[in-house]
Design a protein around this motif. Structure first.
Motif, short mmCIF file in Angstrom:
data_model
loop_
_atom_site.label_atom_id
_atom_site.label_comp_id
_atom_site.label_asym_id
_atom_site.label_seq_id
_atom_site.Cartn_x
_atom_site.Cartn_y
_atom_site.Cartn_z
N LYS A 105 0.83 -1.21 0.00
CA LYS A 105 0.00 0.00 0.00
C LYS A 105 0.86 1.26 0.00
CE LYS A 105 -3.48 2.17 2.96
NZ LYS A 105 -4.54 2.57 2.10
N ASN A 106 1.96 1.22 0.72
CA ASN A 106 2.83 2.39 0.84
C ASN A 106 3.94 2.43 -0.21
OD1 ASN A 106 1.41 3.40 3.08
ND2 ASN A 106 2.52 2.03 4.45
N GLY A 107 3.90 1.52 -1.17
CA GLY A 107 4.85 1.54 -2.27
C GLY A 107 6.24 1.03 -1.91
N ILE A 108 6.38 0.41 -0.75
CA ILE A 108 7.69 -0.11 -0.32
C ILE A 108 8.00 -1.42 -1.03
CG2 ILE A 108 9.00 -0.98 1.66
CD1 ILE A 108 7.27 0.98 3.38
N ASN A 109 7.00 -2.22 -1.25
CA ASN A 109 7.15 -3.52 -1.90
C ASN A 109 6.35 -3.49 -3.19
OD1 ASN A 109 7.07 -6.15 -2.76
ND2 ASN A 109 6.32 -7.00 -0.86
N ASP A 110 6.99 -3.14 -4.28
CA ASP A 110 6.30 -3.05 -5.56
C ASP A 110 6.65 -4.27 -6.40
OD1 ASP A 110 4.91 -2.31 -7.79
OD2 ASP A 110 6.37 -0.82 -8.44
N CYS A 111 5.82 -5.26 -6.30
CA CYS A 111 6.04 -6.49 -7.08
C CYS A 111 5.02 -6.60 -8.21
CB CYS A 111 5.95 -7.70 -6.16
SG CYS A 111 7.30 -7.80 -4.99
N GLY A 112 4.61 -5.46 -8.71
CA GLY A 112 3.70 -5.48 -9.85
C GLY A 112 2.23 -5.52 -9.47
N TRP A 113 1.91 -5.28 -8.21
CA TRP A 113 0.50 -5.24 -7.82
C TRP A 113 -0.12 -3.98 -8.38
CZ3 TRP A 113 -0.86 -9.80 -6.39
CH2 TRP A 113 0.02 -10.62 -5.70
N GLY A 114 -1.32 -4.11 -8.94
CA GLY A 114 -1.98 -2.98 -9.60
C GLY A 114 -3.08 -2.36 -8.76
N ASP A 115 -3.80 -1.45 -9.38
CA ASP A 115 -4.88 -0.74 -8.71
C ASP A 115 -5.94 -1.67 -8.13
OD1 ASP A 115 -3.77 1.77 -9.01
OD2 ASP A 115 -4.82 2.18 -10.89
N PRO A 116 -6.35 -2.72 -8.85
CA PRO A 116 -7.35 -3.62 -8.24
C PRO A 116 -6.84 -4.25 -6.94
CG PRO A 116 -7.19 -4.04 -10.60
CD PRO A 116 -6.06 -3.10 -10.24
N ASP A 117 -5.55 -4.57 -6.91
CA ASP A 117 -4.96 -5.17 -5.71
C ASP A 117 -4.93 -4.15 -4.57
OD1 ASP A 117 -4.25 -7.68 -7.05
OD2 ASP A 117 -2.80 -6.44 -8.11
#
Length: 131
Positions: A105-117
């Motif tokens: 949610k805070n952009g620390i772990n960006d593994c390709g999760w999108g807006d729906p996630d």
């Protein structure tokens, strides 16, 4: 999806039902002081369980819930050779699980999760509140 589907107790019950009831922990790598060790098959088992949720509406939830369970089970394996998964403390799993969701949610772990996630994560916290 309805709000009941996102209640932590419901998610945890579902996740636990996907694991074997009894786990036998075999360590295959152990340092002399037990500070570093690996549990035979645990990571692969967790991946196999979580992989069932690829492209599922709640993929971000269940993949991270199973990862949190794996981490807690790994900790237990240091001290016991067998464990019933029903004895896993949900509150400890929840702390780790929610920390993963907050990182996404805070952009620390960006593994390709999108807006729906991200919307699913927001809905999860609306239902469960901060822990």
């Amino acid at each position: 999806m309805n709000n009941m589907d996102l209640k932590f107790s419901v998610l945890m019950t579902q996740a636990l039902s996907e694991w074997p009831q009894q786990l036998d922990f075999q360590l295959f790598h152990v340092s002399k002081d037990m500070s570093n060790y690996s549990v035979k098959g645990l990571g692969m088992m967790a991946d196999d369980i979580a992989d069932k949720y690829i492209n599922h509406e709640l993929e971000v939830i269940y993949r991270h819930l199973h990862l949190a369970m794996e981490i807690e089970l790994h900790k237990v394996a240091r001290y016991v050779t067998k464990m019933s998964t029903r004895n896993l403390r949900p509150e400890l799993v929840r702390i780790k699980f929610e920390s993963f969701l907050l990182e996404i949610k805070n952009g620390i772990n960006d593994c390709g999760w999108g807006d729906p996630d991200l919307k699913i994560i927001d809905a999860y916290f609306r239902v469960n509140g901060p822990n």
